[in-house]
Design an enzyme around this catalytic site. Structure first.
Site, PDB file in Angstrom:
ATOM      1  N   CYS A  49       0.837  -1.198   0.000  1.00  0.00           N
ATOM      2  CA  CYS A  49       0.000   0.000   0.000  1.00  0.00           C
ATOM      3  C   CYS A  49       0.873   1.249   0.000  1.00  0.00           C
ATOM      4  O   CYS A  49       1.660   1.462   0.928  1.00  0.00           O
ATOM      5  CB  CYS A  49      -0.917  -0.013   1.225  1.00  0.00           C
ATOM      6  N   CYS A 163      -0.505   3.808  -6.607  1.00  0.00           N
ATOM      7  CA  CYS A 163      -1.393   3.013  -5.759  1.00  0.00           C
ATOM      8  C   CYS A 163      -1.440   1.623  -6.363  1.00  0.00           C
ATOM      9  O   CYS A 163      -1.554   1.480  -7.581  1.00  0.00           O
ATOM     10  CB  CYS A 163      -2.788   3.624  -5.702  1.00  0.00           C
TER      11      CYS A 163
END
Length: 250
Positions: A49, A163
């Site tokens: 992440c 991302c």
């Protein structure tokens, strides 16, 4: 890395991280890492992440590991991504990322350590992850157009997909670029090779990794949308297992 045993943990109960506070992301990251270390016996964790990389990684490496797990390792995805961007010799680079990631300035700070002459143009994309995770791809194109246009106008030479959800949108992003000669820097193409290089340079870590070709896919909350998305990514039906990072498997 097909020979390695891999445990994937998606904190689906608490996503998206991109709109949460730094303290909240750190707390969730610590809980997830503890679970992987203690319940799954992982010795090396890739924190995939980007928002958690910005909010938690450095503190976890410098304080959390040193104090509690000095023989374990946590690696991130931001620096390998920027190394790849630098190798392309581009001087104007765009970034698509969550709001928290953009506000953290982590990409800009780390990029300037590598090459202070590179300009980074960041675009916050708060709607993309919720749409991806809730079967909203049919609404993605006009939103992507809105996010990508400022980067086109800035004459960027490449765009970092900041991302780990965004590789699912590569074809949509290419369409939004409308023929502009802009390269996409996507972590699904970068991180595996960087990890292989890391393991080659650290055989003492590689020797401690089990290699029985097993994969576990764990999530902290289960919905039909998560199951559907997981199967779409793999290209076949996969089994997700719901776990509690606070109290072990349910």
């Amino acid at each position: 890395l097909p020979d390695y045993d891999i445990v994937y943990l998606g904190d689906t109960l608490n996503v998206p991280y991109g709109n949460r506070s730094t303290d909240a992301v750190y707390a969730h990251s610590v809980a997830a890492i503890r679970y992987l270390f203690e319940q799954q016996d992982c010795t090396l964790v890739i924190m995939a992440c980007n928002t958690a990389n910005a909010s938690a990684l450095r503190k976890m490496q410098q304080e959390f590991l040193t104090r509690h797990y000095p023989d374990r390792r946590i690696l991130g995805v931001v620096v390998p991504t920027l190394e790849e961007a630098h190798e392309m010799r581009h001087k104007r680079i765009g970034l698509l990322a969550t709001h928290t990631m953009v506000m953290s300035n982590v990409y800009e700070e780390e990029l300037h350590k590598i090459d202070p002459d590179i300009e980074l143009f960041s675009q916050s994309c708060p709607l993309l992850v919720p749409l991806i995770e809730n079967d909203g791809m049919k609404w993605i194109e006009p939103i992507l157009d809105e996010y990508v246009q400022p980067l086109i106008r800035a004459n960027v030479q490449s765009i970092i997909l900041g991302c780990t959800h965004y590789p699912l949108l590569k074809n949509h992003i290419k369409k939004a670029l409308n023929g502009a000669d802009i390269k996409l820097i996507s972590q699904d193409e970068i991180v595996p090779a960087k990890l292989m290089d890391y393991l080659h340079r650290h055989p003492e870590i590689d020797d401690n990794l089990s290699k029985s070709k097993n994969t576990k896919l764990l999530v902290t909350d289960m919905t039909t949308a998560y199951q559907k998305t997981a199967s779409q990514i793999y290209g076949e039906d996969v089994c997700l297992q719901k776990v509690s990072v606070a109290g072990g498997e349910q």
